[in-house]
Write a protein that holds these residues in place. Sequence first.
Motif, mmCIF file in Angstrom:
data_model
loop_
_atom_site.group_PDB
_atom_site.id
_atom_site.type_symbol
_atom_site.label_atom_id
_atom_site.label_comp_id
_atom_site.label_asym_id
_atom_site.label_seq_id
_atom_site.Cartn_x
_atom_site.Cartn_y
_atom_site.Cartn_z
ATOM 1 N N MET A 133 58.382 -137.417 89.224
ATOM 2 C CA MET A 133 57.485 -136.953 90.283
ATOM 3 C C MET A 133 58.040 -135.709 90.959
ATOM 4 O O MET A 133 57.304 -134.747 91.202
ATOM 5 N N LYS A 134 59.313 -135.739 91.266
ATOM 6 C CA LYS A 134 59.933 -134.586 91.923
ATOM 7 C C LYS A 134 59.775 -133.344 91.053
ATOM 8 O O LYS A 134 59.365 -132.281 91.532
ATOM 9 N N ASN A 135 60.049 -133.460 89.772
ATOM 10 C CA ASN A 135 59.924 -132.311 88.875
ATOM 11 C C ASN A 135 58.476 -131.851 88.735
ATOM 12 O O ASN A 135 58.204 -130.650 88.691
ATOM 13 N N ALA A 136 57.551 -132.801 88.690
ATOM 14 C CA ALA A 136 56.133 -132.445 88.613
ATOM 15 C C ALA A 136 55.708 -131.706 89.878
ATOM 16 O O ALA A 136 54.938 -130.741 89.813
ATOM 17 N N TRP A 137 56.201 -132.153 91.027
ATOM 18 C CA TRP A 137 55.845 -131.497 92.280
ATOM 19 C C TRP A 137 56.439 -130.098 92.351
ATOM 20 O O TRP A 137 55.795 -129.161 92.845
ATOM 21 N N ILE A 138 57.648 -129.925 91.860
ATOM 22 C CA ILE A 138 58.249 -128.588 91.823
ATOM 23 C C ILE A 138 57.375 -127.662 90.977
ATOM 24 O O ILE A 138 57.081 -126.536 91.379
ATOM 25 N N ASP A 139 56.954 -128.154 89.818
ATOM 26 C CA ASP A 139 56.070 -127.352 88.957
ATOM 27 C C ASP A 139 54.784 -126.994 89.693
ATOM 28 O O ASP A 139 54.335 -125.848 89.666
ATOM 29 N N GLU A 140 54.180 -127.983 90.358
ATOM 30 C CA GLU A 140 52.924 -127.755 91.069
ATOM 31 C C GLU A 140 53.123 -126.799 92.250
ATOM 32 O O GLU A 140 52.301 -125.924 92.494
ATOM 33 N N SER A 141 54.222 -126.964 92.979
ATOM 34 C CA SER A 141 54.499 -126.089 94.124
ATOM 35 C C SER A 141 54.655 -124.642 93.684
ATOM 36 O O SER A 141 54.152 -123.727 94.343
ATOM 37 N N ARG A 142 55.335 -124.451 92.582
ATOM 38 C CA ARG A 142 55.504 -123.088 92.063
ATOM 39 C C ARG A 142 54.154 -122.497 91.672
ATOM 40 O O ARG A 142 53.871 -121.337 91.959
ATOM 41 N N ALA A 143 53.341 -123.299 91.018
ATOM 42 C CA ALA A 143 52.011 -122.823 90.620
ATOM 43 C C ALA A 143 51.173 -122.494 91.851
ATOM 44 O O ALA A 143 50.471 -121.483 91.883
ATOM 45 N N ARG A 144 51.249 -123.335 92.879
ATOM 46 C CA ARG A 144 50.480 -123.098 94.108
ATOM 47 C C ARG A 144 50.945 -121.848 94.819
ATOM 48 O O ARG A 144 50.128 -121.110 95.371
ATOM 49 N N SER A 145 52.246 -121.628 94.841
ATOM 50 C CA SER A 145 52.739 -120.440 95.535
ATOM 51 C C SER A 145 52.242 -119.183 94.836
ATOM 52 O O SER A 145 51.977 -118.181 95.484
ATOM 53 N N ARG A 146 52.089 -119.273 93.522
ATOM 54 C CA ARG A 146 51.537 -118.124 92.799
ATOM 55 C C ARG A 146 50.050 -117.960 93.105
ATOM 56 O O ARG A 146 49.529 -116.861 93.110
ATOM 57 N N ARG A 147 49.376 -119.080 93.356
ATOM 58 C CA ARG A 147 47.944 -119.028 93.658
ATOM 59 C C ARG A 147 47.676 -118.884 95.146
ATOM 60 O O ARG A 147 46.544 -118.637 95.552
ATOM 61 N N GLY A 148 48.702 -119.115 96.001
ATOM 62 C CA GLY A 148 48.534 -118.978 97.438
ATOM 63 C C GLY A 148 47.806 -120.134 98.085
ATOM 64 O O GLY A 148 47.192 -119.965 99.129
ATOM 65 N N LYS A 149 47.884 -121.339 97.509
ATOM 66 C CA LYS A 149 47.198 -122.495 98.083
ATOM 67 C C LYS A 149 47.991 -123.065 99.247
ATOM 68 O O LYS A 149 49.205 -122.974 99.289
ATOM 69 N N VAL A 150 47.282 -123.720 100.177
ATOM 70 C CA VAL A 150 47.890 -124.376 101.329
ATOM 71 C C VAL A 150 47.500 -125.845 101.296
ATOM 72 O O VAL A 150 46.370 -126.189 100.971
ATOM 73 N N VAL A 151 48.451 -126.717 101.645
ATOM 74 C CA VAL A 151 48.190 -128.153 101.673
ATOM 75 C C VAL A 151 48.072 -128.598 103.124
ATOM 76 O O VAL A 151 48.856 -128.199 103.973
ATOM 77 N N VAL A 152 47.075 -129.449 103.436
ATOM 78 C CA VAL A 152 46.838 -129.929 104.795
ATOM 79 C C VAL A 152 46.888 -131.447 104.803
ATOM 80 O O VAL A 152 46.290 -132.101 103.952
ATOM 81 N N ALA A 153 47.585 -132.048 105.773
ATOM 82 C CA ALA A 153 47.693 -133.502 105.869
ATOM 83 C C ALA A 153 46.387 -134.104 106.375
ATOM 84 O O ALA A 153 45.607 -133.464 107.064
ATOM 85 N N ASP A 154 46.171 -135.401 106.053
ATOM 86 C CA ASP A 154 44.962 -136.108 106.455
ATOM 87 C C ASP A 154 45.309 -137.584 106.621
ATOM 88 O O ASP A 154 46.227 -138.076 105.988
ATOM 89 N N ASP A 155 44.575 -138.313 107.452
ATOM 90 C CA ASP A 155 44.779 -139.745 107.643
ATOM 91 C C ASP A 155 44.059 -140.492 106.538
ATOM 92 O O ASP A 155 42.925 -140.191 106.217
ATOM 93 N N ASP A 156 44.738 -141.501 105.940
ATOM 94 C CA ASP A 156 44.130 -142.239 104.834
ATOM 95 C C ASP A 156 43.496 -143.550 105.273
ATOM 96 O O ASP A 156 43.037 -144.319 104.434
ATOM 97 N N GLY A 157 43.456 -143.843 106.581
ATOM 98 C CA GLY A 157 42.827 -145.069 107.049
ATOM 99 C C GLY A 157 43.608 -146.323 106.679
ATOM 100 O O GLY A 157 43.023 -147.392 106.530
#
Length: 162
Positions: free
Chosen positions: A61-85
Amino acid sequence: MESFRRQIVELLPRLRRLARVLTRDPADADDLVQLTVERALTRAGQWAPGTRLDSWMFRIMKNAWIDESRARSRRGKVVVADDDGAHVGMDGAAAQQTRLEAAEVERAIAALPEDQRLAVALVLVEGLSYKEAAEVLEVPQGTLTSRLVRGRQAVLAALEGA
């Protein structure tokens, strides 16, 4: 293989909890869990029976998230927290207080730098030993310990100031 799959299913709540810490977003967390499970199933032969499956999957999971974070930084995406109920079904006042406390802790953890956030999540939330968490993060145990100390201090300071 059936036992392996059953063990993965049993780990799903813990995987999702760690994914929420990493991603700070319920939908992204679900996607990360799915990706982690897919990778684990396709790489089942790489897991050594008799070792901790949770640590192995947390590393995936950690490695997958690193891959995803790198891809997002290249795309400029932002992550926002939310309540899951997650507190549905509690008494109104108790549920509200629990949500408020959980939200404060979640905000404090989310504000940590990623290295500290991962250390806190693996040791304090998931209950891995320092040695196991250091292996998941692929850092020396002393490095994990210092990240954990700094993370704890920052969370406590944020909660005292809340």
